[in-house]
Every structure is written in C-alpha cells, then in structure tokens.
Design a protein around this motif. Structure first.
Motif, PDB file in Angstrom:
ATOM      1  N   UNK A  55     -67.421   2.735  32.393  1.00  8.15           N
ATOM      2  CA  UNK A  55     -68.457   3.763  32.256  1.00  8.15           C
ATOM      3  C   UNK A  55     -69.080   3.772  30.861  1.00  8.15           C
ATOM      4  N   UNK A  56     -68.631   2.861  29.992  1.00 10.76           N
ATOM      5  CA  UNK A  56     -69.188   2.781  28.651  1.00 10.76           C
ATOM      6  C   UNK A  56     -68.479   3.644  27.624  1.00 10.76           C
ATOM      7  N   UNK A  57     -67.360   4.264  28.004  1.00 10.63           N
ATOM      8  CA  UNK A  57     -66.615   5.102  27.056  1.00 10.63           C
ATOM      9  C   UNK A  57     -65.676   4.229  26.217  1.00 10.63           C
ATOM     10  N   UNK A  67     -60.180  -2.037   2.914  1.00 14.58           N
ATOM     11  CA  UNK A  67     -58.755  -1.718   3.096  1.00 14.58           C
ATOM     12  C   UNK A  67     -58.512  -0.402   3.822  1.00 14.58           C
ATOM     13  N   UNK A  68     -59.552   0.308   4.215  1.00 12.76           N
ATOM     14  CA  UNK A  68     -59.410   1.483   5.073  1.00 12.76           C
ATOM     15  C   UNK A  68     -59.328   1.019   6.527  1.00 12.76           C
ATOM     16  N   UNK A  69     -58.699   1.839   7.362  1.00 12.42           N
ATOM     17  CA  UNK A  69     -58.569   1.486   8.774  1.00 12.42           C
ATOM     18  C   UNK A  69     -58.797   2.727   9.628  1.00 12.42           C
ATOM     19  N   UNK A  70     -59.494   2.514  10.740  1.00  9.24           N
ATOM     20  CA  UNK A  70     -59.686   3.572  11.733  1.00  9.24           C
ATOM     21  C   UNK A  70     -59.282   3.028  13.100  1.00  9.24           C
ATOM     22  N   UNK A  71     -58.491   3.821  13.817  1.00  8.62           N
ATOM     23  CA  UNK A  71     -58.202   3.544  15.227  1.00  8.62           C
ATOM     24  C   UNK A  71     -58.652   4.755  16.024  1.00  8.62           C
ATOM     25  N   UNK A  72     -59.380   4.517  17.117  1.00  7.08           N
ATOM     26  CA  UNK A  72     -59.906   5.638  17.871  1.00  7.08           C
ATOM     27  C   UNK A  72     -60.025   5.330  19.349  1.00  7.08           C
ATOM     28  N   UNK A  73     -60.278   6.395  20.124  1.00  5.53           N
ATOM     29  CA  UNK A  73     -60.458   6.265  21.573  1.00  5.53           C
ATOM     30  C   UNK A  73     -61.077   7.557  22.095  1.00  5.53           C
ATOM     31  N   UNK A  74     -61.598   7.478  23.327  1.00  7.25           N
ATOM     32  CA  UNK A  74     -62.106   8.672  24.003  1.00  7.25           C
ATOM     33  C   UNK A  74     -60.913   9.460  24.530  1.00  7.25           C
ATOM     34  N   UNK A  75     -60.666  10.630  23.920  1.00  7.15           N
ATOM     35  CA  UNK A  75     -59.549  11.481  24.323  1.00  7.15           C
ATOM     36  C   UNK A  75     -59.896  12.904  23.904  1.00  7.15           C
ATOM     37  N   UNK A  76     -60.100  13.795  24.894  1.00  5.77           N
ATOM     38  CA  UNK A  76     -60.562  15.158  24.593  1.00  5.77           C
ATOM     39  C   UNK A  76     -61.809  15.113  23.714  1.00  5.77           C
ATOM     40  N   UNK A  98     -69.371  12.211  22.470  1.00  2.00           N
ATOM     41  CA  UNK A  98     -69.377  11.257  23.587  1.00  2.00           C
ATOM     42  C   UNK A  98     -68.759   9.911  23.223  1.00  2.00           C
ATOM     43  N   UNK A  99     -68.947   9.481  21.954  1.00  5.58           N
ATOM     44  CA  UNK A  99     -68.519   8.137  21.582  1.00  5.58           C
ATOM     45  C   UNK A  99     -68.588   8.003  20.060  1.00  5.58           C
ATOM     46  N   UNK A 100     -68.378   6.765  19.589  1.00  4.00           N
ATOM     47  CA  UNK A 100     -68.409   6.461  18.158  1.00  4.00           C
ATOM     48  C   UNK A 100     -69.682   5.687  17.819  1.00  4.00           C
ATOM     49  N   UNK A 101     -70.015   5.665  16.525  1.00  2.09           N
ATOM     50  CA  UNK A 101     -71.077   4.798  16.056  1.00  2.09           C
ATOM     51  C   UNK A 101     -70.761   4.367  14.626  1.00  2.09           C
ATOM     52  N   UNK A 102     -71.584   3.476  14.089  1.00  2.00           N
ATOM     53  CA  UNK A 102     -71.374   2.935  12.755  1.00  2.00           C
ATOM     54  C   UNK A 102     -72.410   1.869  12.479  1.00  2.00           C
ATOM     55  N   UNK A 129     -69.598  10.249  16.699  1.00  2.00           N
ATOM     56  CA  UNK A 129     -68.902  10.272  15.416  1.00  2.00           C
ATOM     57  C   UNK A 129     -69.169   8.945  14.727  1.00  2.00           C
ATOM     58  N   UNK A 130     -69.855   9.022  13.572  1.00  2.00           N
ATOM     59  CA  UNK A 130     -70.206   7.827  12.813  1.00  2.00           C
ATOM     60  C   UNK A 130     -69.171   7.599  11.717  1.00  2.00           C
ATOM     61  N   UNK A 131     -68.738   6.356  11.579  1.00  2.00           N
ATOM     62  CA  UNK A 131     -67.863   5.976  10.468  1.00  2.00           C
ATOM     63  C   UNK A 131     -68.714   5.229   9.455  1.00  2.00           C
ATOM     64  N   UNK A 132     -68.900   5.849   8.295  1.00  2.00           N
ATOM     65  CA  UNK A 132     -69.864   5.341   7.326  1.00  2.00           C
ATOM     66  C   UNK A 132     -69.193   4.437   6.303  1.00  2.00           C
ATOM     67  N   UNK A 133     -69.912   3.399   5.917  1.00  2.00           N
ATOM     68  CA  UNK A 133     -69.419   2.460   4.905  1.00  2.00           C
ATOM     69  C   UNK A 133     -69.502   3.119   3.524  1.00  2.00           C
ATOM     70  N   UNK A 134     -68.667   2.701   2.555  1.00  2.00           N
ATOM     71  CA  UNK A 134     -67.696   1.596   2.684  1.00  2.00           C
ATOM     72  C   UNK A 134     -66.274   2.045   3.008  1.00  2.00           C
TER      73      UNK A 134
END
Length: 204
Positions: A55-57, A67-76, A98-102, A129-134
């Motif tokens: 469904x695109x989620x 050296x930063x790290x993000x782990x994410x998923x569609x959950x609540x 609804x989802x992530x961007x960057x 939710x956008x994860x902005x550089x750097x």
C-alpha cells in the motif's frame, strides 16, 4: 531492477551536495530502495534503505548520515529511533503522520506510491516526518500533492509513462514539480538523474 545515480544539489544556488548510487525493485512485500551517498570529493556520506508494503506504507526505514542513524516504520502513525554518533543516546519519536521524507529521491517515489493519485483527482494533503541533513533531525511537514500531468513516451524498451506532480509546502505555499517514471525520479528540485542502467519498474 533499476540501478543508477542521482546528483543532489542545493535547489537554490545549485551547490553540489552528494551523489546517490541506488538500486530499487518491487518485491513480495511491495518495494525496496537502497543507496549509498558520496560527497563531491568522494567521501562516504551515508546510506538509505527503505522498504514499502504493497500500500506504499514504510515497512522499514534505515538512514545513516554523519554517523547518526535512524530506524523507523509505520506504527501508530510513524515511529522511529534516532541514535547519536557515539551510539550511547537513542531518542524515540512518534507522530500521527502518513510516512517519512528526506533528501533522498526514494521518498518522492514512496509518497507518490502511497497517494496513488490520478490526473483527475483533487490535490491530496499528506503529513510526513522529514529527516533533515546532516544530522537526521526529525521535523513534521505538511504537503499537498496533485498529479498535474501524465504523458506516455515511446522508447526502445516500450512505452514510458511520466507523471508530473505538483507539490506544495503548506507552511510556506512554495510549489515545485516532481517528474517520476515508475520508481525513478527523472527530475525534481535539487535532484538530477545522471545515470540509469535499466528501465524503471512499473509500480502499478
């Protein structure tokens, strides 16, 4: 399985920022995109690993940058854990989005896949939710997406459908156009497709 290379630059002054070497493909779960980013001088900058469901989620997201790290998923909505370069501090976040961007072109394909717009449909609002550089700092953004145009072009590999999306940032009213062919971004602000080894996949 499309493989290729995007160049990323500042959309305002065109300063080169990175090259993103990618491959992506539809699969049993939906769609997966993986890439490695390098600086203009050749240094490794980070990586993107995004898997969508049918469904695109976002089933799974893993980003690395500075050296930063993000782990994410569609959950609540969407949920993520952001870890600092030392690995000692992890911050969890959750937003009714609804989802992530960057900055990666992967997120434009993912948002289009999630919305599944048609040329006659009204513009659709989406919260991301956008994860902005750097340093992959999270920021919630609201956008409006509309499929402004759809054209089919004849190519050596058969017909190629190109979708032109009008994307509006709802906080500033700034608009821009994103051109997609299947699961490949042909052009968008700050993004140029420099090399493509095989045709885009049709995500349906």
């Amino acid at each position: 399985m499309p493989r290729g290379r995007y160049s990323l630059h500042d959309p305002h002054d065109h300063t080169p920022l990175a090259e993103e070497h990618f491959q992506c493909a539809p699969g049993a779960s939906g769609w997966r995109y993986v890439s490695q980013l390098t600086a203009p001088g050749g240094d490794h900058l980070g990586s993107v690993d995004l898997t969508l469901d049918t469904l695109g989620r976002p089933l799974r997201l893993e980003l690395h940058a500075s050296s930063w790290q993000v782990r994410g998923a569609a959950l609540d909505g969407v949920t993520w854990v952001r870890t600092d370069p030392t690995g000692t501090h992890a911050t969890e976040g959750n937003v009714r989005a609804h989802a992530f961007t960057g900055s990666s072109p992967a997120f434009l394909v993912a948002t289009a896949r999630l919305l599944r717009l048609t040329p006659s449909a009204a513009a659709t609002r989406v919260r991301l939710v956008a994860f902005t550089d750097p340093v992959l700092a999270p920021r919630t953004v609201d956008q409006s997406w509309a499929l402004a145009d759809r054209e089919t072009h004849a190519t050596d590999n058969g017909p190629l459908t190109v979708d032109a999306y009008q994307v509006t940032a709802l906080d500033t009213g700034e608009q821009h156009t994103v051109h997609l062919a299947g699961d490949v971004v042909l052009a968008a602000p700050g993004i140029e497709l420099e090399d493509l080894e095989s045709p885009p996949s049709d995500l349906g």
